[in-house]
Design a protein around this motif. Structure first.
Motif, mmCIF file in Angstrom:
data_model
loop_
_atom_site.group_PDB
_atom_site.id
_atom_site.type_symbol
_atom_site.label_atom_id
_atom_site.label_comp_id
_atom_site.label_asym_id
_atom_site.label_seq_id
_atom_site.Cartn_x
_atom_site.Cartn_y
_atom_site.Cartn_z
ATOM 1 N N ALA A 120 70.018 46.513 41.281
ATOM 2 C CA ALA A 120 69.639 46.187 42.661
ATOM 3 C C ALA A 120 70.342 47.129 43.633
ATOM 4 C CB ALA A 120 69.996 44.739 42.972
ATOM 5 N N LEU A 123 68.522 50.370 43.516
ATOM 6 C CA LEU A 123 67.195 50.262 44.117
ATOM 7 C C LEU A 123 67.311 50.270 45.647
ATOM 8 C CD1 LEU A 123 64.434 49.939 42.866
ATOM 9 C CD2 LEU A 123 64.548 47.509 43.374
ATOM 10 N N ILE A 124 68.269 49.510 46.172
ATOM 11 C CA ILE A 124 68.435 49.472 47.629
ATOM 12 C C ILE A 124 68.813 50.851 48.136
ATOM 13 C CG2 ILE A 124 69.858 48.545 49.489
ATOM 14 C CD1 ILE A 124 70.013 45.951 47.998
ATOM 15 N N THR A 127 65.586 53.130 47.942
ATOM 16 C CA THR A 127 64.351 52.869 48.678
ATOM 17 C C THR A 127 64.590 52.504 50.142
ATOM 18 O OG1 THR A 127 64.370 50.568 48.057
ATOM 19 C CG2 THR A 127 63.174 52.052 46.622
ATOM 20 N N THR A 128 65.832 52.380 50.575
ATOM 21 C CA THR A 128 66.043 52.100 51.993
ATOM 22 C C THR A 128 66.993 53.137 52.571
ATOM 23 O OG1 THR A 128 68.018 50.777 51.790
ATOM 24 C CG2 THR A 128 65.957 49.625 51.463
ATOM 25 N N HIS A 129 67.206 53.023 53.876
ATOM 26 C CA HIS A 129 68.120 53.959 54.528
ATOM 27 C C HIS A 129 69.550 53.457 54.444
ATOM 28 C CE1 HIS A 129 67.263 50.693 57.154
ATOM 29 N NE2 HIS A 129 68.345 51.001 57.859
ATOM 30 N N LEU A 130 69.762 52.272 53.834
ATOM 31 C CA LEU A 130 71.109 51.702 53.818
ATOM 32 C C LEU A 130 72.025 52.521 52.921
ATOM 33 C CD1 LEU A 130 70.051 47.997 53.575
ATOM 34 C CD2 LEU A 130 71.056 49.127 55.541
ATOM 35 N N LYS A 131 73.287 52.621 53.353
ATOM 36 C CA LYS A 131 74.245 53.423 52.598
ATOM 37 C C LYS A 131 74.793 52.630 51.431
ATOM 38 C CE LYS A 131 73.897 56.624 55.676
ATOM 39 N NZ LYS A 131 72.867 55.876 56.406
ATOM 40 N N SER A 134 77.052 49.481 52.113
ATOM 41 C CA SER A 134 76.312 48.292 52.546
ATOM 42 C C SER A 134 75.593 47.656 51.366
ATOM 43 C CB SER A 134 75.289 48.651 53.618
ATOM 44 O OG SER A 134 75.904 49.308 54.681
ATOM 45 N N MET B 47 78.585 48.733 59.505
ATOM 46 C CA MET B 47 77.695 49.433 58.585
ATOM 47 C C MET B 47 77.455 50.870 59.018
ATOM 48 S SD MET B 47 74.666 47.206 57.100
ATOM 49 C CE MET B 47 74.172 46.461 58.625
ATOM 50 N N ARG B 50 80.020 53.076 57.866
ATOM 51 C CA ARG B 50 80.195 53.010 56.414
ATOM 52 C C ARG B 50 81.516 52.344 56.034
ATOM 53 N NH1 ARG B 50 77.500 58.639 54.494
ATOM 54 N NH2 ARG B 50 75.910 58.595 56.079
ATOM 55 N N ALA B 52 81.612 48.981 55.325
ATOM 56 C CA ALA B 52 81.263 47.629 54.886
ATOM 57 C C ALA B 52 82.301 47.072 53.920
ATOM 58 C CB ALA B 52 79.899 47.644 54.223
ATOM 59 N N ILE B 236 76.912 41.870 56.618
ATOM 60 C CA ILE B 236 75.970 42.941 56.300
ATOM 61 C C ILE B 236 74.509 42.509 56.409
ATOM 62 C CG2 ILE B 236 75.293 44.613 54.570
ATOM 63 C CD1 ILE B 236 78.069 44.393 53.398
ATOM 64 N N MET B 244 65.983 47.253 58.925
ATOM 65 C CA MET B 244 64.770 47.581 58.179
ATOM 66 C C MET B 244 63.564 47.545 59.107
ATOM 67 S SD MET B 244 65.658 48.089 55.081
ATOM 68 C CE MET B 244 64.028 48.259 54.363
ATOM 69 N N TRP B 294 62.608 44.005 53.404
ATOM 70 C CA TRP B 294 62.651 45.153 52.502
ATOM 71 C C TRP B 294 61.258 45.403 51.924
ATOM 72 C CZ3 TRP B 294 65.544 44.846 47.185
ATOM 73 C CH2 TRP B 294 65.627 46.110 46.617
ATOM 74 N N ARG B 300 59.416 50.825 57.076
ATOM 75 C CA ARG B 300 60.025 51.444 55.906
ATOM 76 C C ARG B 300 60.081 50.493 54.719
ATOM 77 N NH1 ARG B 300 65.446 52.032 59.464
ATOM 78 N NH2 ARG B 300 64.790 54.163 59.623
ATOM 79 N N LEU B 302 58.950 48.526 51.164
ATOM 80 C CA LEU B 302 58.522 49.053 49.876
ATOM 81 C C LEU B 302 57.014 49.164 49.805
ATOM 82 C CD1 LEU B 302 60.764 47.318 47.211
ATOM 83 C CD2 LEU B 302 60.689 49.707 47.864
ATOM 84 N N GLN B 305 55.857 52.118 51.667
ATOM 85 C CA GLN B 305 56.138 53.337 50.914
ATOM 86 C C GLN B 305 55.095 53.551 49.830
ATOM 87 O OE1 GLN B 305 60.146 53.428 49.396
ATOM 88 N NE2 GLN B 305 61.019 52.997 51.399
#
Lengths: 489, 325
Positions: A120, A123-124, A127-131, A134, B47, B50, B52, B236, B244, B294, B300, B302, B305
C-alpha cells in the motif's frame, strides 16, 4: 564470519528440533518478587521457562540483528516501523481464525497484513503526489486503527480463549510457548540461510542499485524478498517485543554497529551480537519484577548499546572525536607559536638564539598575559626552554625541527600554488596557513621534486630543506653552544 | 464472524444513541471534531515539509513526559502534564537533530531510535509506578475519547457546558487557526521555497520551531483522547484527502476543515455499530474518505489516471493521423 553463521545455525536447529528442552511453564505465573532471588533464577538457567525465554530472545536478536543492517543502510528504518504497526490487523485476523492464540494462523495473517501494508505504501507513492513520509505515516496509522478496532471487538466476544492477545502490544517474552519458539527458530534459520546464500546480492543492491541492475541482478525481487523476511521477523518478534516497539530491535542494534565499522559483514556480526545482548538483557530486566512487559526493556537495552557506541566508538564516537579535535587544536596552536618564534629569529637573520617574551607578544599580536601560559605549555611539551634570568625563549631540537618543517610546508605550498596552480602571489598565504599543519613528509618530498628543489618562496624568503631541519638552528651551529638550546640536547 | 460483526440496524446505530444520550455524544463529537480539525490543519504544513514522521516520533515520545509529570505532581493536574509532555515533545526533535548531526546515522534511523527509546521509557515508568500513576498503557495506544462524557463539567456563565479536556482542545484549535491565519505567508513561503523565504527576510528557523511548538501542543492535547499512534492518522489523513481533490493551499485547508466533521460523525457511528474503539473508528472513517478520494478524485484519482491511460493512444493516433494528412 562463516564460523559464526555455522554456530548460530546449529543453535537454531537445536532449539527448533528439540523443543522438549523448553517446557513452557509461564514465568508470569510465578508470584515471588524478590529481586535477588529472581536474578539467580534467571542466571542459573535451571528453570525451563527461563531457558525458553533466553533461547527465544537470543533467536530474536539474531533474526532482527541480521536484517537490521540492510534496513539501516537502505534507509528503510521507518518502513520497518510501518510494517510492524501494519501487522496488527493480521494478528487479530489470525486470532479470529479459530478463536485462540494459534501461532501459525497469527504468523500467516500478520505476514500477509505486513506485506499488504508495504505494498500500500508503494502504491500510494507511485499513484499519488504524496511523499513517502506521508504514505508511511498514513498506512501505519490506518492499519493500526483497523487492528485496534478488531482487538477491541475481540475483547468483547463472549467465546474463545482471549488470554495472551493483549500481550502483542507491548510484548511478554515469558508468554512465548513451545510453538512460538519453533516458529521463531524456523524463521531465524530461513533468514540466516537466505542472508548467507544471497549475501552478495543483498550487499550490492543495498549500496548501488544501479550497478546491481546493470550486472543483471533482479533488484526489485531482492527488495521484495527483503521485505518478506522483514515481515517474517517482525511477526515472530511480536510476542516478545510487541507491535509498537519491534522496529527498535531492527534499527537500534544495526545503527550501533553502523557506528563501529565500515565493513558490511562486520556490521552484521556486531548487529547480531548487539541484538542478542539487547534481547537477553531486556528479558533479564523485565524478569526481575512481576508482570513487566519485556519489549520496553529490550528497547532500552538496545538504546544503551547504541548510546555507548554513539559516545565511545573509537573512530566515530562523540568523545573520541571531541578528544581528537581538542588535541589537534592544541597541536595547531603550538605549531603556530613555534612558527612565530622562527619568524622572529629569521627576521634577525639568526643573529640571536632566543626571543624575548615581548618580541613574541608583538609578533603574535597578543597580550603578554596570553603568551606566557602558551610558552609554559610549550616548555612542558619540550619544544622550548625558557631562561628565567634572561627572560628569553630558546628552541629545543624538537622545537626547532617542528618550527622549521611548518615554515617549510607553508612556503613550499605557497610556491606550489603560484608556480604550478598559477595563483597570484598575494592570494596564497591563507591557504598555506591551513595546509601547513597537515602536509605529510611524502607529500612534501613530492612537492619539492615537482618544484625542482626551488629554495625561495614567492615572497623571496628561503625554504628550509630536510637537510636544514636536520642540522639544527644556524646560529647554534656557528657560534658557541647556546645556553638554552644546547643545554637540552 | 456473526458474533464479531453485529447486524446493521439503521435505527439502533444512527438514531437511538442520540436520543438516549444526546449530551454525551455531542461532547464526543465536539472533541473528535476539534482534534481532527487542529491536527488536520497543522498536518497540511507538516506534510508539505515532509516531516510527517517527526509527528509520529513526537506523538510517541510525549509518553515519558506525561508519566514523569504525573509521578511528580501526584495528580492528574493538567498543567503539569501539559508541560511535561511539551518538554518531551521538544526534547524529541532536539535529540533527533543531535544524533543525526553528530554521527553518520541517517535521519530516518535517528527518528526510529529516539522515539522507540522514549516510548519504551514511558511504558516502563507507567508499569513501575502503576499504583501511583493513573494512566493505562492500553489507553496510551488508542485513547479514551469515549470516557469524555464522564469527566466533570466546568462552569461557564452559570451553566455547566463542557469538560476541561474539551475546552482545552478548543483553546488549542483556536490557537492553531490563529497561528495559521497570522503567519500564513511565513508558513507558505518557508514550506515551499526556503531560499526565497531567506531572501524575503523570513526566518526559516523561527518558523520551523514555531510550527514544532504548535505541533507538540496539538499532539499533547490530542494524546489522551486518541492515543499515540492514531494522532498521526489525524495529522495526515484529512490533509492528504483534501490534497487529492484540489491543489491550492487555501482550498486544501478549507476542504480539510470541511472533511473533519463528516469523518468524526462517521467514526462515531461506525464504533457504535461495531462496538469498537472510538478513536480507531474515526481513523478508519478518515481512511475510507481518503481511499474514496484516491480512487475517484476527478483531478488525480486512480480512475482518472486509468481513463487517461486508455485515451492516450487514441489522442496519439489522432495527432499522428493529422500529421500524416
Amino acid at each position: 564470519m562463516a564460523a559464526t553463521f555455522r554456530i548460530v545455525f546449529v543453535l537454531a536447529l537445536v532449539s527448533g528440533f528439540f523443543p522438549q528442552v523448553l517446557e513452557a511453564a509461564k514465568i508470569g505465573d510465578v508470584t515471588e518478587t524478590r529481586v535477588i532471588e529472581q536474578m539467580f533464577r534467571f542466571l542459573s538457567l535451571k528453570d525451563p521457562s527461563v531457558r525458553a525465554t533466553v533461547i527465544g530472545t537470543t533467536l530474536l536478536g539474531i533474526c532482527c540483528g541480521l536484517l537490521g543492517p540492510f534496513i539501516v543502510v537502505r534507509r528503510l528504518a521507518l518502513v520497518g516501523d510501518t510494517l510492524s504497526h501494519a501487522v496488527l490487523p493480521g494478528v487479530a485476523m489470525g486470532f479470529l481464525w479459530n478463536m485462540e492464540k494459534d501461532p501459525l494462523a497469527i504468523f500467516i495473517g500478520a505476514s500477509l497484513a505486513g506485506l499488504i501494508g508495504a505494498c500500500a505504501v508503494n502504491l500510494i507513492k507511485q499513484t499519488t503526489h504524496l511523499k513517502e513520509d506521508s504514505a508511511l505515516g498514513m498506512v501505519l496509522a490506518t492499519f493500526f486503527a483497523v487492528g485496534i478496532c478488531m482487538m477491541t471487538m475481540i475483547q468483547r466476544l463472549p467465546t474463545g480463549n482471549k488470554s495472551g492477545i493483549d500481550k502483542y502490544l507491548f510484548g511478554q517474552a515469558a508468554a512465548m510457548n513451545q510453538e512460538d519458539l519453533i516458529l521463531l527458530s524456523v524463521v531465524t534459520t530461513v533468514v540466516l540461510l537466505l542472508v548467507f546464500l544471497f549475501y552478495k546480492e543483498f550487499l550490492v543492491t543495498s549500496f548501488d542499485a544501479g550497478f546491481a541492475r546493470s550486472i543483471g541482478f533482479p533488484v526489485n525481487l531482492i527488495h521484495y524478498l527483503l521485505m518478506l523476511l522483514l515481515a517474517f521477523s517482525v511477526v515472530v518478534s511480536l510476542q516478545a517485543v510487541g507491535v509498537v516497539l519491534v522496529s527498535a530491535m531492527l534499527i537500534t542494534p544495526a545503527a550501533a554497529a553502523y557506528l563501529l565499522t565500515d565493513r558490511m559483514h562486520r556490521m552484521l556480526i556486531l548487529s547480531v551480537l548487539f541484538g542478542v545482548v539487547a534481547g537477553v538483557g531486556g528479558a533479564f530486566l523485565s524478569f526481575l519484577s512481576n508482570n513487566l512487559p519485556t519489549g520496553p526493556f529490550m528497547v532500552l537495552s538496545a538504546t544503551a548499546v547504541f548510546l555507548a557506541a554513539f559516545f565511545f566508538s573509537p573512530r566515530r564516537g562523540l568523545i573520541p572525536r571531541w578528544w581528537r579535535q581538542r588535541s589537534q587544536t592544541q597541536r595547531i596552536c603550538r605549531e603556530n607559536i613555534l612558527k612565530a618564534i622562527y619568524h622572529i629569529l629569521e627576521a634577525g637573520e639568526f643573529e640571536e638564539e632566543g626571543v624575548t617574551f615581548s618580541e613574541l607578544s608583538i609578533r603574535r599580536n597578543e597580550d603578554l598575559l596570553e603568551v606566557r601560559p602558551q610558552i609554559l605549555d610549550l616548555e612542558k611539551a619540550d619544544f622550548v626552554t625558557v631562561s628565567k634570568s634572561e627572560n628569553r625563549i630558546y628552541f629545543t631540537p624538537d622545537g626547532w625541527q617542528t618550527a622549521c618543517s611548518i615554515v617549510r610546508n607553508h612556503r613550499l605550498w605557497e610556491l606550489y600554488l603560484t608556480n604550478a596552480v598559477h595563483y597570484a602571489a598575494d592570494h596564497v598565504h591563507d591557504d598555506a596557513e591551513k595546509i601547513e599543519h597537515v602536509l605529510e613528509e611524502e607529500t612534501v618530498r613530492q612537492l619539492e621534486k615537482q618544484l625542482n628543489y626551488e629554495r625561495r618562496d614567492p615572497h623571496g624568503k628561503p625554504i628550509p630543506t630536510f637537510a636544514d631541519i636536520e642540522k639544527g638552528l644556524p646560529t647554534a651551529r656557528q657560534s658557541r653552544p647556546a645556553t638554552g638550546y644546547m643545554s637540552k640536547s | 464472524m456473526s458474533e464479531l460483526i453485529p447486524s446493521f440496524d439503521f435505527q439502533a446505530v444512527f438514531i437511538v444513541p442520540w436520543q438516549e444520550d444526546f449530551q454525551g455524544y455531542f461532547l464526543i463529537a465536539t472533541m473528535g471534531f476539534l482534534i481532527s480539525l487542529s491536527c488536520g490543519l497543522i498536518g497540511n504544513f507538516i506534510m508539505l515539509r515532509r516531516m510527517a514522521l517527526i509527528g509520529d516520533a513526537i506523538s510517541h515520545s510525549v509518553l515519558p513526559g506525561l508519566a514523569v509529570a504525573l509521578f511528580l505532581s501526584k495528580s492528574l493536574a493538567t498543567t503539569a502534564m501539559f508541560i511535561g509532555a511539551l518538554v518531551a515533545g521538544i526534547l524529541t526533535t532536539v535529540l533527533i537533530e543531535l544524533i543525526h548531526q553528530n554521527s553518520r546515522v541517517k535521519p530516518d534511523a535517528a527518528i526510529g531510535i529516539v522515539f522507540t527509546s522514549l516510548f519504551a521509557l514511558g511504558v516502563i515508568l507507567i508499569n513501575v509506578y502503576a499504583g501511583e500513576v493513573h494512566l493505562d498503557t492500553e489507553c496510551v495506544l488508542y485513547g479514551e475519547i469515549a470516557f469524555i462524557p464522564f469527566e466533570p463539567l466546568i462552569d461557564i456563565g452559570g451553566r455547566e457546558w463542557f469538560p476541561g479536556s474539551v475546552l482545552r482542545m478548543g483553546g488549542v484549535t483556536l490557537l492553531v487557526i490563529l497561528g495559521i491565519v497570522l503567519f500564513y505567508k511565513e508558513l507558505l513561503v518557508t514550506s515551499f521555497d526556503p531560499g526565497l523565504s531567506v531572501s524575503l527576510g523570513i526566518s526559516t528557523r523561527t518558523t520551523h520551531y514555531l510550527l514544532m511548538g504548535l505541533l507538540s501542543l496539538v499532539i499533547v492535547s490530542a494524546f489522551q483522547s486518541v492515543g499515540a499512534i492514531l494522532v498521526i492518522a489525524m495529522l495526515i489523513l484529512p490533509g492528504a484527502t483534501a490534497s487529492m481533490l484540489c491543489s491550492r493551499l487555501p482550498a486544501i485547508l478549507w476542504l480539510t476543515a470541511g472533511l473533519c466533521l463528516p469523518a468524526t460523525l462517521a467514526g462515531i457511528h461506525l464504533s457504535i455499530w461495531l462496538d469498537c474503539s472510538m478513536a480507531g473508528a474515526m481513523v478508519i472513517a478518515s481512511a475510507v474518505f481518503f481511499i474514496l478520494a484516491w480512487l475517484f478524485s476527478p483531478r488525480r484519482g486512480l480512475l482518472q489516471q486509468l481513463i487517461q491511460k486508455v485515451r492516450l493512444p487514441e489522442v496519439h493516433n489522432l495527432t499522428l493521423d493529422n500529421s500524416q494528412e
